[in-house]
Motif scaffolding. Sequence first.
Motif, PDB file in Angstrom:
ATOM      1  N   VAL A   1      42.721  36.238  45.803  1.00  0.00           N
ATOM      2  CA  VAL A   1      41.716  35.708  46.726  1.00  0.00           C
ATOM      3  C   VAL A   1      42.308  34.529  47.495  1.00  0.00           C
TER       4      VAL A   1
ATOM      5  N   TRP B   1      43.982  37.730  34.909  1.00  0.00           N
ATOM      6  CA  TRP B   1      42.940  36.870  35.478  1.00  0.00           C
ATOM      7  C   TRP B   1      43.524  35.951  36.544  1.00  0.00           C
TER       8      TRP B   1
ATOM      9  N   GLY C   1      40.819  30.610  42.694  1.00  0.00           N
ATOM     10  CA  GLY C   1      42.137  30.987  43.199  1.00  0.00           C
ATOM     11  C   GLY C   1      42.845  29.834  43.880  1.00  0.00           C
TER      12      GLY C   1
ATOM     13  N   PRO D   1      35.340  32.925  43.062  1.00  0.00           N
ATOM     14  CA  PRO D   1      36.713  33.405  42.956  1.00  0.00           C
ATOM     15  C   PRO D   1      37.658  32.677  43.921  1.00  0.00           C
TER      16      PRO D   1
ATOM     17  N   GLU E   1      41.360  42.391  46.535  1.00  0.00           N
ATOM     18  CA  GLU E   1      42.309  43.438  46.168  1.00  0.00           C
ATOM     19  C   GLU E   1      42.329  44.549  47.212  1.00  0.00           C
TER      20      GLU E   1
ATOM     21  N   GLN F   1      34.981  38.107  46.831  1.00  0.00           N
ATOM     22  CA  GLN F   1      35.079  38.505  45.426  1.00  0.00           C
ATOM     23  C   GLN F   1      36.455  39.114  45.156  1.00  0.00           C
ATOM     24  N   HIS F   2      36.825  39.188  43.886  1.00  0.00           N
ATOM     25  CA  HIS F   2      38.137  39.725  43.508  1.00  0.00           C
ATOM     26  C   HIS F   2      38.361  41.126  44.061  1.00  0.00           C
TER      27      HIS F   2
ATOM     28  N   LYS G   1      44.383  37.978  39.669  1.00  0.00           N
ATOM     29  CA  LYS G   1      43.189  38.303  40.457  1.00  0.00           C
ATOM     30  C   LYS G   1      42.701  37.091  41.242  1.00  0.00           C
ATOM     31  N   ALA G   2      42.660  35.946  40.590  1.00  0.00           N
ATOM     32  CA  ALA G   2      42.221  34.728  41.269  1.00  0.00           C
ATOM     33  C   ALA G   2      43.173  34.387  42.413  1.00  0.00           C
TER      34      ALA G   2
END
Length: 192
Positions: A141, A134, A106, A102, A164, A159-160, A137-138
Amino acid sequence: LDPTNVQASRWANRHSASFGNAAFAGLKSDIEQAGGNVQAILVRPLPDQPGRYEIVFGHRRHRACLELGIPVLAAIWTDAMGDAELFAAMDRENRERADLSPYEQGMMYHRALEEGLFPSQRQLAEKLGVTHTWVRKAMSVAQLPPAIVECFRSPLEIQHRMAEAISAALEKEGRAVLRRAEKVRGQQLGPA
């Protein structure tokens, strides 16, 4: 091709840790045993440097062949391919292989937006054929502060869902979270 005549793309998405982990060592061993990479990398010719190429995808396979001192099996893209098309092809190949972390994904998206390859997250998502969610989320990170990223043994572990949760904590009590991060920074702690 001689791997010394092939260079990484400026859009290369691999973190240096990707070349020092067990997965890369396994790939390199497989390539050595097979006498070369059996799955070709994709390159495009460098127009101003005859006989030299830029990787579209296959950075790890190229690096393994380079380190082993053996030719790299490559497909050469001969049609015109701009940076946005190269970026999309690289992203598609990596998503299909589910190989990028990720963090790497990102950072790849972040760099493309920062350098103006795409004017917005939405247009990047549309060009790549992925959802805006998507990409968001990327990007969550990639947008973590360096002080937070340095708390992990490797950014490849982030990780995502972790990003978050950290982003939510930063939004709520940013200074306190950064002070706590400074206390554990560089201790090589596991993600938990």
